[in-house]
Design an enzyme around this catalytic site. Structure first.
Site, mmCIF file in Angstrom:
data_model
loop_
_atom_site.group_PDB
_atom_site.id
_atom_site.type_symbol
_atom_site.label_atom_id
_atom_site.label_comp_id
_atom_site.label_asym_id
_atom_site.label_seq_id
_atom_site.Cartn_x
_atom_site.Cartn_y
_atom_site.Cartn_z
ATOM 1 N N GLN A 86 -5.342 -2.131 9.033
ATOM 2 C CA GLN A 86 -5.168 -3.100 8.164
ATOM 3 C C GLN A 86 -5.453 -3.791 9.661
ATOM 4 O O GLN A 86 -5.284 -4.036 10.467
ATOM 5 C CB GLN A 86 -3.073 -3.214 8.553
ATOM 6 C CG GLN A 86 -2.993 -5.003 7.949
ATOM 7 C CD GLN A 86 -3.850 -4.520 6.261
ATOM 8 O OE1 GLN A 86 -3.569 -3.506 5.863
ATOM 9 N NE2 GLN A 86 -3.999 -6.009 6.185
ATOM 10 N N LYS B 179 0.608 -1.399 -0.124
ATOM 11 C CA LYS B 179 0.351 0.162 0.477
ATOM 12 C C LYS B 179 1.043 1.509 0.230
ATOM 13 O O LYS B 179 0.397 2.414 -0.557
ATOM 14 C CB LYS B 179 -0.436 -0.173 0.937
ATOM 15 C CG LYS B 179 -2.156 -0.822 1.066
ATOM 16 C CD LYS B 179 -3.068 -1.442 2.610
ATOM 17 C CE LYS B 179 -3.636 -2.548 1.951
ATOM 18 N NZ LYS B 179 -4.439 -2.638 3.322
ATOM 19 N N ASP C 151 -11.232 1.735 3.234
ATOM 20 C CA ASP C 151 -11.517 0.949 3.612
ATOM 21 C C ASP C 151 -13.357 1.029 3.105
ATOM 22 O O ASP C 151 -13.935 -0.972 2.414
ATOM 23 C CB ASP C 151 -11.173 0.154 4.943
ATOM 24 C CG ASP C 151 -10.294 -1.045 4.114
ATOM 25 O OD1 ASP C 151 -10.185 -1.214 3.303
ATOM 26 O OD2 ASP C 151 -9.252 -0.936 5.497
HETATM 27 N N1 GUN Z 1 -6.800 -7.499 5.205
HETATM 28 C C1 GUN Z 1 -7.275 -7.978 4.715
HETATM 29 N N2 GUN Z 1 -7.716 -7.827 3.631
HETATM 30 C C2 GUN Z 1 -7.877 -5.814 4.381
HETATM 31 C C3 GUN Z 1 -8.411 -5.046 3.635
HETATM 32 O O1 GUN Z 1 -9.419 -4.957 2.549
HETATM 33 N N3 GUN Z 1 -8.399 -4.023 4.823
HETATM 34 C C4 GUN Z 1 -7.806 -4.150 5.309
HETATM 35 N N4 GUN Z 1 -7.763 -2.480 6.689
HETATM 36 N N5 GUN Z 1 -7.588 -5.265 6.431
HETATM 37 C C5 GUN Z 1 -7.800 -5.677 5.570
#
Ligand code: GUN
Length: 294
Positions: A97, A53, A120
């Site tokens: 996350q 990211k 998200d």
């Molecule tokens: N963990 C696995 N996939 C995701 C996601 O799309 N967003 C976040 N914040 N955590 C994750």
């Protein structure tokens, strides 16, 4: 029939190129999209996601900052960090996350993020808007799946899409996106889950089959009808001594066998994975624009 491969790497590259141009235009107006990522603990998969990211943000010219907190950080401290990010205009998007350690409530943390900065699309306000068909940030993995379908010439409109899996991150929001009366959606959606007596009864009826169960080889060739479009959302780490990392990635689909029946299929890695990060970048750019119009 041998399936055509839908390359997530290529579609992601195309969208990131578009985003790079948009970021450059925004910068000329004095707007710099910024992403704040909160990582709690040292889960290797989470570290890998967060790193991509950060890299993706830099590549398109966006500002990014990762706040790393120890696994035993009190919940209150995480909320304080989010509060700071909510108030700081440098950040147009905030992402925590997941998963989080057990002593921290995911609901509380997600609910604390300002809905305007929730890139998200997990905040209850945004989940409600999505279901109602109102404009909102779309959760990144399902949005990436929709883009892969649409941009590979597989418009879901009028098709029977069978989604295997009902997680809050993939299955549920994907069903909500694809059932809307909107461009790139308007599908008839069936959601299959562990409560089904015979999953293959449903999967065999799919024009478009989405595997998001989190189990390697969960979708085998006998479960797929000839000519189906297959999208594999699975990211399973399989121990593999021959690799430097000690593992290899496998999806939820028995790729080698299913590709002989499908018309299109996504690989793992290089399918849905790169799209998730890309749609996060997209949501952050969109949030920066909305906040500026504020
Ligand atoms: N963990 C696995 N996939 C995701 C996601 O799309 N967003 C976040 N914040 N955590 C994750």
């Amino acid at each position: 029939m041998t399936a055509k491969i839908i390359s997530g790497n290529e579609v992601a590259k195309e969208i990131r190129q578009e985003l790079k141009g948009r970021v450059a235009e925004l910068k000329e107006k004095g707007i710099v999209p910024g992403l704040g990522v909160v990582l709690v603990g040292e889960d290797p998969a989470s570290i890998s996601y967060v790193t991509s990211k950060a890299k993706g943000s830099q590549e398109i010219g966006m500002f990014e900052e990762t706040i790393r907190l120890p696994a035993d950080v009190p919940e209150e401290e995480v909320l304080k960090v989010i509060d700071g990010l909510n108030k700081d205009p440098k950040f147009s998007g905030i992402l925590v996350q997941l998963p989080l350690p057990d002593h921290i409530s995911v609901e509380k943390v997600i609910g604390y993020i300002s809905p305007e900065k929730d890139v998200d699309g997990f905040h209850p306000v945004n989940v409600g808007k999505l279901l109602r068909g109102e404009p909102c940030p779309l959760p990144c993995t399902p949005h990436g799946v929709q883009q892969l379908l649409f941009r590979s010439g597989n418009d879901p409109a009028g098709k029977h899409v069978v989604v295997c899996g009902r997680s809050n991150i993939v299955g549920k929001p994907l069903a909500a996106i694809l059932m809307q009366k909107a461009e790139g959606a308007n599908a008839v959606v069936t959601v299959v889950h562990t409560g089904a007596k015979d999953i293959s009864y449903y999967t065999k009826q799919a024009d478009i089959l989405i595997a998001a169960m989190g189990r390697p080889n969960a979708i085998t060739a006998d479960m797929v009808k000839e000519g189906t479009v297959v999208i594999d959302v699975g990211v399973n780490r399989i121990p593999d001594e021959s690799r430097k990392s000690g593992f290899r990635l496998a999806g939820d689909v028995d790729f080698e066998a299913v590709k002989e029946k499908a018309s299109f299929i996504t690989p793992v890695p290089g399918g849905v994975g790169p799209m998730t990060v890309t749609m996060l970048l997209y949501n952050t750019v969109e949030a920066a624009i909305r906040l500026n119009e504020g």
